[in-house]
Scaffold this active site. Structure first.
Site, PDB file in Angstrom:
ATOM      1  N   GLU A 119       0.818  -1.220   0.000  1.00 15.57           N
ATOM      2  CA  GLU A 119       0.000   0.000   0.000  1.00 15.57           C
ATOM      3  C   GLU A 119       0.847   1.263   0.000  1.00 15.57           C
ATOM      4  O   GLU A 119       0.393   2.316  -0.459  1.00 15.57           O
ATOM      5  CB  GLU A 119      -0.923   0.002   1.223  1.00 15.57           C
ATOM      6  CG  GLU A 119      -1.962  -1.101   1.246  1.00 15.57           C
ATOM      7  CD  GLU A 119      -3.039  -0.931   0.182  1.00 15.57           C
ATOM      8  OE1 GLU A 119      -3.370   0.229  -0.141  1.00 15.57           O
ATOM      9  OE2 GLU A 119      -3.527  -1.950  -0.337  1.00 15.57           O
ATOM     10  N   GLU A 121      -1.778   9.298  -0.120  1.00 15.87           N
ATOM     11  CA  GLU A 121      -2.098   8.852  -1.471  1.00 15.87           C
ATOM     12  C   GLU A 121      -1.449   9.783  -2.486  1.00 15.87           C
ATOM     13  O   GLU A 121      -1.511  11.009  -2.363  1.00 15.87           O
ATOM     14  CB  GLU A 121      -3.615   8.838  -1.641  1.00 15.87           C
ATOM     15  CG  GLU A 121      -4.097   8.314  -2.964  1.00 15.87           C
ATOM     16  CD  GLU A 121      -5.611   8.238  -3.030  1.00 15.87           C
ATOM     17  OE1 GLU A 121      -6.137   7.980  -4.134  1.00 15.87           O
ATOM     18  OE2 GLU A 121      -6.263   8.436  -1.986  1.00 15.87           O
ATOM     19  N   ASN A 170     -14.767   5.906   7.069  1.00 13.47           N
ATOM     20  CA  ASN A 170     -13.692   5.120   7.683  1.00 13.47           C
ATOM     21  C   ASN A 170     -12.926   5.947   8.720  1.00 13.47           C
ATOM     22  O   ASN A 170     -12.536   5.425   9.772  1.00 13.47           O
ATOM     23  CB  ASN A 170     -12.728   4.600   6.614  1.00 13.47           C
ATOM     24  CG  ASN A 170     -13.251   3.359   5.923  1.00 13.47           C
ATOM     25  OD1 ASN A 170     -13.932   2.545   6.530  1.00 13.47           O
ATOM     26  ND2 ASN A 170     -12.934   3.210   4.647  1.00 13.47           N
TER      27      ASN A 170
END
Length: 367
Positions: free
Chosen positions: A220, A229, A267
């Site tokens: 990831e 990200e 989340n």
């Protein structure tokens, strides 16, 4: 001839020939005190000591589960008395092998410091703080269970990892080019939030789970290089306004962050509620606080099924295999032929990490 008669004979002989005879006396030296009892579940690194069968033993290098006296890793330091000196066993709360300094109100502490509070229990600092009360300021402190290893006995930026199956040296070997944000201390400070992680099942299963988590994390984040990200074009996509709480930090605030790349406002809300941290209003904590970042990764791993049918934690401890952890993270985006190259990258990392930890990878590696 008895010892008494021999001594008398030597004394008489000395008187005749003028010699001075030194008669050996029975030793009066006492054995050393025993270090903390050896525990098969604890991790020991080179230079740490433990007692087993009334002897002290010195670890030559990293070890776990290798019995003193039966494994080359241990060097016998001689007989010991007092203390534990037994056949192992883990103790907590300032017990055998663990003696942490008393907490002092108003004294500055840094993340990773371990103290013993006035209630006799141990606490680890999860954030730097100016001496807040561990039982009140739970944002800054978490309960800590002593490993009983007889090693490091104080606080500091590199405390014992509470029996974590991955040593700092192994962690560094897994991530040689990691970003300095992703600290080993941040990871071990986060472990207390999910005590079942890498502590469930056999020693092999514990190491397999740790390897599986870190392999997915590696994928990831590009080997623990990226904190956020990289595709900024996606940032505004992660706000679900159908949620009653909306996106108070802004529409573009809930992009992927941390070791598991936590995304979406719901989340952040769920992870924050579980951890007792307001991440909905403060999502940047995941990219500025290493312990919070690691906690969000462990939150997903231990509590969320994602597009799969079980949590990654349950997949590893119940024998479903590494492939099921991939399914729980990215589902059909990668699995069932969705992106076999991405799946293989995760599998390669897992095989590498299980090799470093010295355990087999198990079955069902792919999805």
């Amino acid at each position: 001839m008895s010892r008494q008669r021999l001594i008398a004979f030597l004394a008489a002989l000395a008187a005749v020939v003028g010699l001075v005879i030194l008669v050996p006396m029975a030793s009066t030296a006492s054995a050393a005190g025993c270090a903390g009892a050896w525990s098969p579940s604890s991790v020991y690194t080179g230079g740490m000591t433990a007692s087993y069968n009334s002897h002290n033993w010195l670890a030559k290098w990293w070890t776990q589960g290798e019995t003193p006296g039966a494994a080359e890793v241990w060097s016998d330091q001689g007989a010991c008395t007092g203390g534990s000196g037994g056949t192992g066993g883990t103790t907590g709360g300032g017990g055998t092998g663990c003696s942490y300094p008393a907490w002092v109100a108003g004294r500055s502490y840094v993340t990773g410091d371990i103290v013993q509070y006035t209630n006799g229990l141990d606490y680890i600092a999860t954030h730097d703080n100016p001496g807040y009360d561990p039982t009140i300021s739970t944002w800054y402190w978490s309960p800590y269970t002593c490993s009983g290893s007889g090693g490091t006995t104080g606080g500091g930026t590199n405390p014992p990892a509470g029996g974590f199956v991955v040593s700092e040296a192994q962690f560094n070997q897994m991530f040689p080019g990691r970003n300095s944000f992703y600290t080993y201390g941040g990871l071990t400070a986060a472990l207390g939030s999910y005590p079942g992680f890498a502590t469930t099942g056999s020693d092999t299963v514990k190491k397999q789970e740790a390897a599986a988590f870190l392999a997915n994390v590696s994928h990831e984040t590009g080997g623990l290089v990226y904190i956020v990200e990289q595709n900024t074009a996606n940032y505004s996509h992660y706000c679900d306004y159908s949620q009653p709480y909306g996106c108070p930090a802004g529409q573009s605030a809930y992009y992927g962050r941390g070791p598991i790349q936590l995304s979406w406002n719901f989340n952040y809300k769920a992870a924050g509620d579980s951890l007792g941290i307001d991440l909905l209003d403060n999502p940047n904590l995941v990219q500025t606080d290493p312990a919070v970042a690691w906690k969000t990764g462990l939150w997903y791993w231990n509590t969320q099924s994602g597009p799969g049918t079980m949590t990654p934690h349950n997949a590893m401890v119940n024998g479903a295999g590494f492939g099921e952890t991939i399914r729980s993270i990215n589902g059909s985006i990668e699995c069932n032929g969705g992106n076999p190259a991405e799946v293989q990258d995760r599998v390669n990392a897992y095989l590498n990490f299980t090799s470093i930890l010295g355990v087999p990878a198990g079955n069902n590696l792919s999805c």
